[in-house]
Design an enzyme around this catalytic site. Structure first.
Site, PDB file in Angstrom:
ATOM      1  N   ASP A   1      43.324   9.395  69.700  1.00 47.50           N
ATOM      2  CA  ASP A   1      44.213   8.421  70.080  1.00 47.50           C
ATOM      3  C   ASP A   1      45.204   8.799  68.981  1.00 47.50           C
ATOM      4  O   ASP A   1      45.089   8.330  68.048  1.00 47.50           O
ATOM      5  CB  ASP A   1      43.202   7.170  70.482  1.00 47.50           C
ATOM      6  CG  ASP A   1      42.183   7.069  71.116  1.00 47.50           C
ATOM      7  OD1 ASP A   1      41.978   8.056  71.911  1.00 47.50           O
ATOM      8  OD2 ASP A   1      41.569   5.492  71.686  1.00 47.50           O
TER       9      ASP A   1
ATOM     10  N   HIS B   1      39.195  15.690  67.499  1.00 55.65           N
ATOM     11  CA  HIS B   1      38.297  15.952  68.273  1.00 55.65           C
ATOM     12  C   HIS B   1      39.098  17.025  68.523  1.00 55.65           C
ATOM     13  O   HIS B   1      40.016  17.336  68.171  1.00 55.65           O
ATOM     14  CB  HIS B   1      37.731  15.715  70.182  1.00 55.65           C
ATOM     15  CG  HIS B   1      37.372  14.274  69.495  1.00 55.65           C
ATOM     16  ND1 HIS B   1      35.464  14.640  70.371  1.00 55.65           N
ATOM     17  CD2 HIS B   1      37.125  13.333  68.861  1.00 55.65           C
ATOM     18  CE1 HIS B   1      35.612  13.053  70.295  1.00 55.65           C
ATOM     19  NE2 HIS B   1      35.935  11.968  69.111  1.00 55.65           N
TER      20      HIS B   1
ATOM     21  N   SER C   1      46.716   7.264  58.661  1.00 59.58           N
ATOM     22  CA  SER C   1      46.454   9.256  59.634  1.00 59.58           C
ATOM     23  C   SER C   1      47.366   9.398  60.141  1.00 59.58           C
ATOM     24  O   SER C   1      47.759   8.752  60.823  1.00 59.58           O
ATOM     25  CB  SER C   1      44.784   9.314  59.638  1.00 59.58           C
ATOM     26  OG  SER C   1      44.797   8.122  60.777  1.00 59.58           O
TER      27      SER C   1
END
Length: 256
Positions: free
Chosen positions: A85, A141, A225
């Site tokens: 996201d 991911h 991040s």
């Protein structure tokens, strides 16, 4: 309160203060702040595997896992998905020396990856940059079925990965601690870089398999991040969508 949480999760202060904030966020002492954090950032906890009372600390809710059905993985065979996201920006048509501009600062892929030889693969290619904020799901991911060629770390924790750090000469994308994974898919390599937050090693790799598949969990950020993906020329037909994206969303077609 917003300023407090930004300091906790971006850790944008003195190294000693950053370490104290990290320790606090990971401790049971931070549990009373969970509900206000969730309310302030409007976290959708219906997506989370745990109920709000089950989270043990601010760090625990920040790195929350989601129910498997809330981030569907694009199913077409050639889909290249968002690994996380965040807010996506794209740099097209890298120069011959693989230079790109972010927030008026010039970077090179060689700086990012720590290798001029590796950077040569990406001349004329693309760089995808995903900025994560405290509200986002902070697990990362795999964007495409691939083989892991190698994984290494670079840099020292130095600057906040936020607007100030990106704009005012702090160069977080090439100074901060980062984990570089070189993947290979259909004979072509692409680099997947997780950039950590100020003053802490904030990256955890959770998947050590050599062969990985689109949508597989790969790792997570403990604190603020950014994810950067470097792609060679003519391997991705980008959908053209920038801005907010969700993990699993198709952002392009793999052409190789």
């Amino acid at each position: 309160m917003t300023r407090f949480y930004r300091k906790v999760f971006e850790l944008n202060g003195h190294p000693i203060m950053a370490k104290l904030l990290r320790k606090f966020a990971q401790s049971k002492a931070s549990k009373p702040f969970i509900r206000s954090f969730a309310k302030l950032y409007k976290l959708n906890l219906q997506e989370a595997k745990k109920e709000i009372h089950e989270f043990r600390s601010l760090h625990d809710i920040f790195t929350r896992e989601l129910n498997s059905d809330v981030r569907p993985i694009a199913e077409s065979a050639d889909a290249f998905i968002s690994p996380c996201d965040g807010v996506l920006s794209v740099v097209d048509h890298l120069t011959e020396d693989s230079t790109f501009i972010v927030k008026e600062q010039e970077y090179t892929v060689a700086e990012l990856l720590g290798s001029q030889k590796e950077a040569e693969k990406y001349a004329g290619g693309q760089v995808l940059i995903f900025y994560l904020s405290p509200v986002d799901y902070h697990r990362v991911h795999v964007p495409l079925d691939a083989e892991v060629e190698n994984v290494y770390t670079l840099g020292k924790e130095a600057a906040p990965v936020n607007k100030l750090g990106l704009r005012y000469g702090l160069r977080p994308l090439t100074r901060n601690f980062r984990m570089v994974t070189n993947f290979k898919a259909s004979g072509y390599s692409f680099a997947h870089v997780m950039v950590g937050a100020l003053n802490v090693n904030s990256i955890e790799r959770t998947n050590t398999n050599r062969i990985v598949h689109r949508g597989d969990p790969y790792g997570y950020f403990s604190f603020g991040s950014t994810v950067v993906i470097c792609l060679p020329k003519d391997v991705l037909a980008f959908t053209g969508k920038t801005g907010p994206v969700k993990m699993g969303e198709e952002i392009g077609k793999w052409l190789a």
